[in-house]
Design a protein around this motif. Structure first.
Motif, short mmCIF file in Angstrom:
data_model
loop_
_atom_site.label_atom_id
_atom_site.label_comp_id
_atom_site.label_asym_id
_atom_site.label_seq_id
_atom_site.Cartn_x
_atom_site.Cartn_y
_atom_site.Cartn_z
N ALA A 6 -3.86 9.95 -3.96
CA ALA A 6 -3.37 8.93 -3.03
C ALA A 6 -4.16 8.99 -1.72
O ALA A 6 -3.69 8.56 -0.69
CB ALA A 6 -1.88 9.13 -2.76
N LEU A 18 -3.04 7.95 1.96
CA LEU A 18 -2.40 6.64 2.12
C LEU A 18 -0.88 6.73 2.15
O LEU A 18 -0.21 5.89 2.75
CB LEU A 18 -2.84 5.69 1.01
N LEU A 19 -0.32 7.75 1.50
CA LEU A 19 1.14 7.88 1.48
C LEU A 19 1.67 8.65 2.68
O LEU A 19 2.83 8.50 3.05
CB LEU A 19 1.58 8.57 0.18
N ILE A 89 -6.10 -0.93 2.61
CA ILE A 89 -5.23 -1.54 1.59
C ILE A 89 -5.59 -2.99 1.29
O ILE A 89 -4.98 -3.61 0.44
CB ILE A 89 -3.72 -1.41 1.95
N GLY A 103 7.29 -2.17 -1.26
CA GLY A 103 6.30 -1.11 -1.38
C GLY A 103 5.10 -1.34 -0.48
O GLY A 103 4.62 -0.44 0.19
N TYR A 104 4.63 -2.57 -0.43
CA TYR A 104 3.50 -2.92 0.41
C TYR A 104 3.88 -2.77 1.88
O TYR A 104 3.12 -2.21 2.67
CB TYR A 104 3.02 -4.35 0.13
N GLU A 106 6.14 -0.87 3.28
CA GLU A 106 6.30 0.53 3.65
C GLU A 106 4.95 1.21 3.85
O GLU A 106 4.75 1.96 4.80
CB GLU A 106 7.12 1.28 2.59
N LEU A 107 4.01 0.94 2.96
CA LEU A 107 2.67 1.49 3.08
C LEU A 107 2.00 1.00 4.36
O LEU A 107 1.43 1.77 5.13
CB LEU A 107 1.85 1.09 1.85
N ASP A 108 2.12 -0.30 4.61
CA ASP A 108 1.57 -0.92 5.81
C ASP A 108 2.17 -0.29 7.08
O ASP A 108 1.44 0.06 8.01
CB ASP A 108 1.82 -2.43 5.79
N ARG A 110 3.54 2.69 7.52
CA ARG A 110 3.08 4.07 7.72
C ARG A 110 1.69 4.09 8.33
O ARG A 110 1.40 4.88 9.24
CB ARG A 110 3.07 4.83 6.39
#
Length: 196
Positions: A6, A18-19, A89, A103-104, A106-108, A110
């Motif tokens: 990741a 990324l996480l 991303i 999901g997108y 949350e990733l954005d 962070r």
């Protein structure tokens, strides 16, 4: 079972998870390089070069500053970096973001937090400032839609709303080689940081 990777190796040599991104693994040169090669509108634009997220970000910061001439420099920087996570991303068009869902987001979020902390901004931007940046982003999207993405003004007005002619008068979308956009994005970042 071996966990899936990741993280991504950046050109700076940083290894960005990324996480669980950390501010120490974020460099403006990596952001500028990545954004200069990420095409907006999934590349479906007229011209000899893709219209990059870096070019879009420069325009959004310019529009934001025009609309908010007394805004502190830190909010100009926030406007410049509003799409910064897309350096790793990518830029998903709104219909795809809606389909992917939380999901997108949350990733954005962070990545935004780590980027903001790295460059001395609050982890969370005040809602009023966020709305002002979003308004500048919408103006940019309307200009992009009508000037390079093949939308009629009628279509753009339905999607993005009508634009104040005084606000958009004289604003022109520029398509340039990625190296020029990357250099201008980096230079604008450094100029803003120097005045914080």
């Amino acid at each position: 079972m071996k966990p899936k990777r990741a993280w991504q190796r950046m050109l700076s040599g940083r290894r960005l998870d990324l996480l669980d991104p950390t501010p120490v693994d974020i460099e403006i040169e990596d952001i500028a390089h990545g954004l200069a090669f990420v095409a907006r509108w999934n590349g479906q634009t007229h011209g000899d070069f893709a219209y990059s997220v870096a070019e879009h970000s420069l325009l959004v910061e310019s529009i934001f500053t025009q609309m908010n001439p007394k805004a502190p420099v830190k909010w100009q920087l926030a406007a410049l970096l509003h799409d910064a996570p897309e350096y790793v991303i990518g830029d998903m068009i709104s219909p795809v973001k809606a389909a992917v869902g939380l999901g997108y987001e949350e990733l954005d979020e962070r990545l935004v937090t780590a980027i903001h902390v790295r460059f001395g901004l609050p982890a969370k931007i005040p809602a009023t400032v966020k709305r002002q940046i979003k308004k500048a982003d919408t103006v940019s999207a309307w200009l992009e839609a009508t000037q390079i993405a093949g939308f009629t003004e009628f279509e753009a007005n339905k999607i993005f709303g009508r634009m104040d002619p005084d606000l958009i008068n004289g604003l022109e979308i520029r398509l340039r080689p990625p190296v020029e956009v990357r250099n201008d994005f980096t230079a604008r970042h450094h100029a803003l940081i120097a005045t914080l």
